[in-house]
Design an enzyme around this catalytic site. Structure first.
Site, PDB file in Angstrom:
ATOM      1  N   MET A  23     -32.438 -24.037  20.825  1.00  0.00           N
ATOM      2  CA  MET A  23     -33.270 -23.541  21.921  1.00  0.00           C
ATOM      3  C   MET A  23     -32.580 -23.518  23.276  1.00  0.00           C
ATOM      4  O   MET A  23     -33.183 -23.124  24.265  1.00  0.00           O
ATOM      5  CB  MET A  23     -34.538 -24.400  22.042  1.00  0.00           C
ATOM      6  CG  MET A  23     -35.471 -24.308  20.855  1.00  0.00           C
ATOM      7  SD  MET A  23     -35.850 -22.615  20.341  1.00  0.00           S
ATOM      8  CE  MET A  23     -36.465 -21.912  21.852  1.00  0.00           C
ATOM      9  N   LYS A  55     -44.648 -25.096   3.026  1.00  0.00           N
ATOM     10  CA  LYS A  55     -44.151 -26.426   3.413  1.00  0.00           C
ATOM     11  C   LYS A  55     -45.300 -27.285   3.918  1.00  0.00           C
ATOM     12  O   LYS A  55     -45.407 -28.469   3.568  1.00  0.00           O
ATOM     13  CB  LYS A  55     -43.070 -26.285   4.488  1.00  0.00           C
ATOM     14  CG  LYS A  55     -41.792 -25.655   3.980  1.00  0.00           C
ATOM     15  CD  LYS A  55     -40.700 -25.630   5.032  1.00  0.00           C
ATOM     16  CE  LYS A  55     -41.013 -24.711   6.190  1.00  0.00           C
ATOM     17  NZ  LYS A  55     -41.054 -23.287   5.805  1.00  0.00           N
ATOM     18  N   MET A  80     -33.566 -17.775  16.241  1.00  0.00           N
ATOM     19  CA  MET A  80     -32.150 -18.129  16.120  1.00  0.00           C
ATOM     20  C   MET A  80     -31.197 -16.943  16.185  1.00  0.00           C
ATOM     21  O   MET A  80     -30.060 -17.086  16.625  1.00  0.00           O
ATOM     22  CB  MET A  80     -31.907 -18.904  14.832  1.00  0.00           C
ATOM     23  CG  MET A  80     -32.613 -20.251  14.761  1.00  0.00           C
ATOM     24  SD  MET A  80     -32.292 -21.313  16.170  1.00  0.00           S
ATOM     25  CE  MET A  80     -33.833 -21.133  17.075  1.00  0.00           C
ATOM     26  N   GLY A  84     -38.096 -23.697  16.547  1.00  0.00           N
ATOM     27  CA  GLY A  84     -37.922 -24.082  15.161  1.00  0.00           C
ATOM     28  C   GLY A  84     -38.274 -25.514  14.840  1.00  0.00           C
ATOM     29  O   GLY A  84     -38.404 -25.868  13.671  1.00  0.00           O
ATOM     30  N   GLN A  85     -38.441 -26.375  15.862  1.00  0.00           N
ATOM     31  CA  GLN A  85     -38.748 -27.782  15.625  1.00  0.00           C
ATOM     32  C   GLN A  85     -40.089 -28.127  16.269  1.00  0.00           C
ATOM     33  O   GLN A  85     -40.486 -27.521  17.262  1.00  0.00           O
ATOM     34  CB  GLN A  85     -37.653 -28.674  16.204  1.00  0.00           C
ATOM     35  CG  GLN A  85     -36.311 -28.498  15.522  1.00  0.00           C
ATOM     36  CD  GLN A  85     -35.308 -29.536  15.989  1.00  0.00           C
ATOM     37  OE1 GLN A  85     -35.218 -30.628  15.455  1.00  0.00           O
ATOM     38  NE2 GLN A  85     -34.534 -29.195  17.007  1.00  0.00           N
TER      39      GLN A  85
END
Length: 831
Positions: free
Chosen positions: A182, A85, A375, A412-413
């Site tokens: 989170m 990515k 997650m 994750g962000q």
């Protein structure tokens, strides 16, 4: 400026000298890839736009467009590597359907809820938007307005949103999509240590002797960190890797101890490991006695469903789900002693030998352990408990806050830490771990923000799932969504989310760069600038704050979320939104716009536009006449300096590849709470968890409790949702990159081949995935990267043509309010 050959030689010489001396390397001092042609490209540093790893990239621009990116070889995080990515970052901003003008639902030339989208000017968009907000505030008050933000907001965007909502509209109905990813980690950090975020850092990957992955497919979701872990494992024979999951995925390829457990039963495994440590005499009693307290958690706490749901009505501990009662070691030991090897194996379905092998990794006093989770742990109806339980293992053994011994929550962000958590854009938080319910914290915020005393509301706002429910029920009527795709990402969207967005009482605004499912359900869509089309800052999972300059202009009329927030604030005066008792006590604020109070307040606007680097544009500074990013950051930093959240001066971050807070006297902190590493731990203290008044962390005793929904005779499969390597979240960026789209063009349902055959299905068969809430159509995949056990299926959620969250359950952790996307019951039928 464009690099000449002379510039390049000088820069590389500077880089070599600085690296040899252990000094930060400037953004210019970079090897340039691509040969002579690349010398006509202008290169600048930035963090990657995708996950929370925080990789550094070099961004190449030419003729006002991003034309190339490559891994930043001087970035400590990724050392020049990119995942697939990151490799295609240069293409994410150039999809053919970029939004370039505001779009308002209109009929007969005016706004209408059932109208069609039509282009309007920013003035018209804000006029209608402000009128709707004022209507709702006048009719129902601050609790009827809400905002859903993002772990992709830059630091100053999230900070500005918090000021506008809490101080401007006096509403705490502000929450980020990080609630879905989170919240359980953040809540358990606070409850255990009194401060949020990991105490360790990525340097632990080069120091640990064992890595234990709990519900984390790092090989696909955090591939750059996985490369560091893999290098450690393959270059040191003694290192071991354990991977726990509900199905076999790519991270299992490296596992010495691969463990597939029944969904939700990780709680029993964790308690067994604690029992094993105690029963085999491997508790570090000196550490435990000096640095920990014991507590018992409330039990039978429900599942975060609507109050009238039968599971909520039956839950005896739901009224005070977060309660913790002080206890002692003996009581804790008695609780976990119930989780024998045999019982844990029976509950989890895991072979006893594998469980014992796993437990020994933690129990061995000579083995440093790094626990990693994301997650699988956090999207869990007992996610806070799961986080507590892994801290229990590290605290019982003293394996914490030193190189290689690290319980580490992955994010994750790109700024779930730096913005959602550190800035405090959750419904209950303020910056630097402060909370809205604490009167001293509110008073401190009012002082820094130069507000009248008593202005900030003291009530906890609606969390993400609750916001959807309140929109559905008509209790929130004005709602602004920025930098997220909630209609695709929220659980149970058919029954809860969609009805709220289309409720005729509600006005929904969506700011985004591309058309999304959420935008199609809105009343007003505002075109947003992306990534390096604006100056920004992110904070990654290891507490590293990283800045970048604006490098190109946004297309058409697209504007940054920061500009949107600040410009919109000009449409309101204090007389329209603040109560009379506040204005009577502080008449100097009468008649002022929210822009004047919040952003032109002598603090945010104290840095002139001339402070902007002359080599880079800054759209917001040009329009507002001052440097808002610098002013907002320095005002925000005042919350944390001297309180364990110290940030460096603004200008420093543009010169380095990020710094890990607390940054004290110019030095970053790699390991918190440990003498010799953390400046807040005094000489002679050794280790102190200074987030707690007594300097002690909490070891919490809680049991295994089952999920909210399990398979039965009618709905015979567990459904697990998640991501794949090629796509990020809802796919709104990655699906517009041709190479990533071609690599994985659509979601599929991964299933065990025997489960397929027993139903007369084959690989590629079209099927319906059906739950009690909704259904989708997709195709079966019985081979490939994800190999499912019998009775479990996996469907990724990136595909807007297959909205798997029509199927998921809106159960959530009753303490953190984070949604469980990993466990619900479905049936699979042929189409």
């Amino acid at each position: 400026m464009t690099l000449t050959r002379r510039d390049l030689i000088k820069a590389q010489a500077a880089a070599t000298a600085a690296a040899a001396a252990g000094l930060p390397v400037s953004a210019l001092a970079q090897p340039v890839t691509g040969g002579a042609e690349a010398l006509r490209i202008r290169w600048s540093k930035a963090p990657c736009r995708f996950c929370g790893t925080g990789c550094g990239v070099m961004v190449g621009t030419r003729d006002g467009q991003v034309v190339a990116t490559h891994g930043d070889t001087q970035a400590e995080v990724n050392r020049g590597l990119n995942c697939v990515k990151g490799y295609f970052l240069s293409k994410i901003m150039y999809g053919e359907d970029r939004l370039t003008t505001p779009l308002l639902r209109m009929k007969d030339g005016v706004y209408h809820k059932e109208g069609e989208f039509a282009p309007v000017s920013w003035d018209e968009a804000f006029d209608v938007m402000a009128a709707q907000a004022k209507r709702v505030l006048k009719e129902k008050g601050p609790k009827a307005v809400g905002m859903f933000g993002s772990g992709q907001w830059t630091i100053w965007e999230g900070y500005a949103a918090s000021k506008l909502m809490r101080a401007g509209f006096r509403s705490n109905n502000l929450d980020p999509n990080a609630r879905h990813c989170m919240a359980s980690a953040a809540t358990a950090f606070m409850r255990t240590f009194g401060m949020d975020e990991p105490m360790g850092c990525y340097d632990d990957f080069e120091a640990a002797d064992a890595f234990v992955l709990w519900g984390s497919n790092m090989a696909e979701m955090h591939p750059i960190l996985w490369s560091r872990l893999t290098d450690r494992r393959l270059s040191h024979e003694h290192v071991r890797v354990a991977v726990l999951s509900t199905f076999t995925h790519r991270s299992m390829d490296l596992a010495d101890t691969p463990i597939i457990f029944r969904p939700g039963t990780d709680l029993a495994i964790l308690n067994y490991i604690a029992h094993h440590i105690i029963s085999t005499g491997r508790v570090n009693r000196d550490f435990v006695d000096r640095h920990t307290n014991f507590a018992l958690g409330a039990t039978d706490i429900g599942y975060g469903l609507r109050p009238e749901h039968q599971l909520q009505l039956a839950a005896k501990g739901a009224a005070d789900a977060g309660a913790m009662t002080p206890t002692d070691f003996e009581t804790f030991a008695a609780l976990v002693s119930e989780y024998t090897l045999e019982k844990a194996a029976e509950i989890s379905g895991v072979e006893p030998a594998l469980l014992e092998e796993l437990a020994e990794l933690y129990a061995d006093p000579d083995r440093k352990v790094m626990s990693l989770w994301t997650m699988g742990f956090n999207q869990h109806v007992r996610g806070v408990w799961a986080n507590h339980m892994v801290y229990n293992l590290h605290l019982l053994t003293g394996k914490i806050s030193e190189p290689g011994n690290s319980p580490f929550s992955l994010t994750g962000q790109p700024s779930a830490c730096g913005t959602a958590r550190e800035v405090g854009t959750f419904a209950h938080r303020l910056p630097a771990d402060m909370v809205v319910t604490n009167p001293e914290h509110r008073a401190h915020a009012e002082e820094i923000w130069k507000l009248p005393a008593g202005l900030l509301p003291d009530w906890v706002g609606a969390h993400a799932v609750e916001q959807d429910r309140k929109l559905h029920d008509g209790e929130i009527n004005f709602y602004w969504v920025q930098v997220n795709n909630n209609m695709q990402a929220a659980p149970n969207i058919d029954q809860e989310t969609y009805p709220g967005y289309r409720n005729p009482e509600n006005f929904i605004v969506v700011s985004d760069a591309y058309p999304t499912v959420t935008g199609r359900c809105a009343d007003l869509v505002l075109p947003a600038a992306m990534w390096v089309e604006k100056e920004g800052a992110y904070g990654n999972a290891e507490r590293r704050t990283h800045f970048w300059h604006q490098l190109v202009e946004a297309p058409g009329e697209a504007r940054s979320d920061l500009w949107q927030l600040m410009e919109f604030s000009k449409r309101f005066t204090t007389d329209e939104v603040w109560p009379e008792e506040i204005l009577s006590a502080a008449p100097a604020y009468r008649g002022k716009t929210l822009f004047e109070v919040l952003f032109a307040n002598g603090s945010v606007d104290r840095f002139p536009a001339s402070d902007v680097n002359p080599d880079h544009a800054n759209h917001e500074a040009a329009l507002f006449g001052f440097y808002p990013q610098k002013g907002l950051f320095e005002e925000y930093a005042a919350f944390g300096r001297g309180h364990g959240h110290d940030l460096a001066p603004f200008d420093t971050y543009h010169e380095v590849r990020g710094l890990r807070w607390p940054v004290v006297e110019g030095e970053e902190t790699r390991w918190r709470y440990r003498e010799g590493f953390d400046p807040y731990v005094k000489p002679g203290e050794g280790l102190r968890f200074y987030g707690k008044p007594d300097g002690r962390a909490v070891i919490l005793g809680v049991p295994y409790e089952p999920p909210a929904e399990s398979p039965d005779e009618e709905f015979g499969f567990w459904l697990v949702t998640g991501r794949v390597l090629e796509h990020w979240h809802s796919g709104s960026m990655t699906l517009r990159v041709p190479e990533l789209y071609k690599a994985f063009p659509g979601a599929v349902c991964f299933m065990h081949p025997e489960d397929a055959r027993s139903r007369g299905l084959n690989r590629g068969s079209e099927v319906r995935v059906i739950s009690r809430r909704g259904e989708i159509r997709t195709r079966l995949e019985t081979r490939g990267r994800n190999r499912m056990p019998r009775g479990v299926v996996f469907v990724p959620w990136f595909d807007a043509s297959q909205l798997i969250n029509k199927v998921t359950l809106d159960a959530n952790d009753p303490i953190s309010r984070q949604t469980d996307f990993k466990k619900c019951a479905v049936k699979i039928e042929a189409v």
